[in-house]
Design an enzyme around this catalytic site. Structure first.
Site, PDB file in Angstrom:
ATOM      1  N   TRP A  11      -2.011   6.695  -1.480  1.00 15.54           N
ATOM      2  CA  TRP A  11      -2.517   7.137  -2.850  1.00 15.54           C
ATOM      3  C   TRP A  11      -2.786   8.554  -2.859  1.00 15.54           C
ATOM      4  CZ3 TRP A  11      -0.872   6.573  -7.124  1.00 15.54           C
ATOM      5  CH2 TRP A  11      -1.509   6.845  -8.435  1.00 15.54           C
ATOM      6  N   ARG A  30      -9.187  13.789   7.752  1.00 16.49           N
ATOM      7  CA  ARG A  30     -10.103  14.034   8.932  1.00 16.49           C
ATOM      8  C   ARG A  30      -9.346  13.885  10.315  1.00 16.49           C
ATOM      9  NH1 ARG A  30     -12.885   9.862   7.059  1.00 16.49           N
ATOM     10  NH2 ARG A  30     -14.795  11.143   6.793  1.00 16.49           N
ATOM     11  N   LYS A 108     -11.096   2.463  -5.956  1.00 14.51           N
ATOM     12  CA  LYS A 108     -11.352   1.453  -6.850  1.00 14.51           C
ATOM     13  C   LYS A 108     -12.143   0.281  -5.901  1.00 14.51           C
ATOM     14  CE  LYS A 108      -7.128   1.844  -9.683  1.00 14.51           C
ATOM     15  NZ  LYS A 108      -5.794   1.340  -9.718  1.00 14.51           N
ATOM     16  N   SER A 139      -0.702   1.725 -11.073  1.00  6.58           N
ATOM     17  CA  SER A 139      -0.056   2.467 -10.272  1.00  6.58           C
ATOM     18  C   SER A 139       0.104   1.982  -8.927  1.00  6.58           C
ATOM     19  CB  SER A 139      -0.679   3.946 -10.463  1.00  6.58           C
ATOM     20  OG  SER A 139      -2.308   3.874 -10.139  1.00  6.58           O
ATOM     21  N   ALA A 141       1.377   3.585  -5.316  1.00  4.23           N
ATOM     22  CA  ALA A 141       1.554   5.040  -4.638  1.00  4.23           C
ATOM     23  C   ALA A 141       3.011   5.394  -4.554  1.00  4.23           C
ATOM     24  CB  ALA A 141       0.836   5.185  -3.259  1.00  4.23           C
ATOM     25  N   LYS A 192      -9.716  -6.658 -10.810  1.00  2.84           N
ATOM     26  CA  LYS A 192      -8.176  -6.862 -10.811  1.00  2.84           C
ATOM     27  C   LYS A 192      -7.728  -7.211  -9.414  1.00  2.84           C
ATOM     28  CE  LYS A 192      -6.500  -2.751  -9.409  1.00  2.84           C
ATOM     29  NZ  LYS A 192      -5.393  -2.312  -8.419  1.00  2.84           N
ATOM     30  N   ASP A 245      -3.542  -2.362 -15.365  1.00  2.00           N
ATOM     31  CA  ASP A 245      -3.688  -2.459 -13.967  1.00  2.00           C
ATOM     32  C   ASP A 245      -3.752  -3.943 -13.507  1.00  2.00           C
ATOM     33  OD1 ASP A 245      -3.791  -1.410 -11.504  1.00  2.00           O
ATOM     34  OD2 ASP A 245      -5.944  -0.503 -11.790  1.00  2.00           O
ATOM     35  N   ARG A 256      -0.666  -5.062  -2.114  1.00  2.00           N
ATOM     36  CA  ARG A 256      -1.326  -5.375  -1.246  1.00  2.00           C
ATOM     37  C   ARG A 256      -2.143  -6.545  -1.454  1.00  2.00           C
ATOM     38  NH1 ARG A 256      -1.759   0.404  -0.008  1.00  2.00           N
ATOM     39  NH2 ARG A 256      -3.671   0.357  -0.926  1.00  2.00           N
ATOM     40  N   VAL A 280      -5.461  -0.947   3.448  1.00  2.00           N
ATOM     41  CA  VAL A 280      -6.625  -1.466   2.641  1.00  2.00           C
ATOM     42  C   VAL A 280      -6.263  -2.359   1.561  1.00  2.00           C
ATOM     43  CG1 VAL A 280      -8.745  -1.155   1.422  1.00  2.00           C
ATOM     44  CG2 VAL A 280      -8.076   0.406   3.390  1.00  2.00           C
TER      45      VAL A 280
END
Length: 332
Positions: A11, A30, A108, A139, A141, A192, A245, A256, A280
């Site tokens: 994202w 990182r 989220k 949305s 990604a 959601k 959403d 996912r 994730v």
């Protein structure tokens, strides 16, 4: 405008690519190896493979440099870390001694241990940061990375944050709406994901479109009840960041969380599913937090409870569905 995007997952990468088409954009992660790959190929082969990123987009593994870029007078800082890493990132920002004046986050979910929403984590860790908000909506990604049309909402109590976020993102195929219901937007974005697992289970069991529609509709009622109890406004949940959403995440094959439900219905274990997913799935992370908050507020969330039963209590997916169908009749 200068924009710093903190977090180079799917994202964050997609949003950075969109922003770089119009603004001086720096993407931070990182992981130095990930940044080196981005610099060499202008593609995030780990999280968003096959999507070419603009040549103008710059990359850095130095958080101080990214924060300085996002702290300029005409700048915006976008936090694209997952909720699980939000507090750690806030600590690092504070330790770096450079907290940008204008911050918007796109994560989220609820923090697992505290059951806090992102704005509550940021308020606790960066109390001096006052111009901030959440950007959310239906949305994927990959579609944003492909410059396909998308509509999102920025919610903030700061008019300056709303205006700055609008100026940064509202161009090309991305349409931005504005509002001030931060709690409602965040609750919609968290709940959601849990409901998408439920619809994935239903679809994976072959229960049909009628069942899917029922789960989405009754799931929306659960989302709204919890959101209003936590301080959100009911109308928020029928907008982009609630119903919009939910529809996308519950029905889209790029979801996912929906994938987790489909695989659970096929008999796979949660550990195997998450290991193969490689990304994730926020619905798994925050399902227990959602249920705990509902119980604390004496709110009935049977679909969420059924999902938690499948995820954590060893209840078979088909038995969970049967339990929902056996519930007493009631007024809608």
């Amino acid at each position: 405008m200068k924009v710093a995007v903190l977090g180079a997952g799917a994202w964050g990468t997609a949003l950075a690519g969109h922003l770089a088409a119009r603004h001086d954009t720096l993407l931070w992660a990182r992981d130095a190896a990930l940044i080196a790959g981005l610099q060499a190929r202008h593609e995030n082969s780990r999280y968003l493979d096959g999507i070419a990123l603009p040549d103008a987009l710059r990359y850095d593994a130095d958080l101080g440099a990214a924060l300085a870029h996002g702290a300029a007078d005409d700048a915006l800082c976008v936090i694209a870390a997952p909720v699980a890493g939000l507090r750690t990132l806030c600590h690092a920002m504070r330790d770096a001694g450079c907290v940008p004046a204008h911050v918007v986050w796109v994560c989220k979910g609820f923090e697992a241990d505290t059951h806090l929403l992102p704005h509550q984590v940021i308020a606790a860790e960066l109390p001096e940061q006052q111009s901030n908000g959440v950007l959310s909506g239906p949305s994927f990604a990959r579609e944003v990375g492909q410059s396909l049309p998308v509509a999102l909402t920025v919610a903030s109590v700061s008019a300056e944050c709303r205006e700055r976020t609008l100026a940064a993102f509202h161009h090309g195929a991305m349409r931005i709406y504005t509002g001030d219901d931060v709690v409602g937007v965040e609750v919609g974005g968290a709940v959601k994901n849990v409901l998408a697992i439920a619809t994935g289970i239903s679809d994976g069991l072959g229960l049909g479109l009628n069942a899917r529609a029922a789960l989405i509709t009754r799931g929306l009622a659960e989302m709204s009840r919890l959101g209003v109890a936590l301080g959100g406004r009911a109308e928020t949940f029928t907008g982009l960041t609630g119903l919009g959403d939910l529809i996308l995440t519950a029905t889209g094959d790029l979801s996912r969380n929906r994938t987790v439900g489909l695989q659970l219905a096929a008999g796979r274990t949660l550990n195997d599913i998450l290991g193969a997913l490689g990304h994730v799935a926020e619905g798994v992370r925050c399902a227990q937090a959602v249920l705990a908050l509902a119980r604390a507020q004496s709110i009935d969330m049977p679909i969420t409870q059924a999902v938690c039963g499948v995820l954590f209590d060893g209840i078979a997916p088909r038995d969970a569905v049967s339990g929902l169908l056996r519930r007493d009749a009631r007024a809608e």
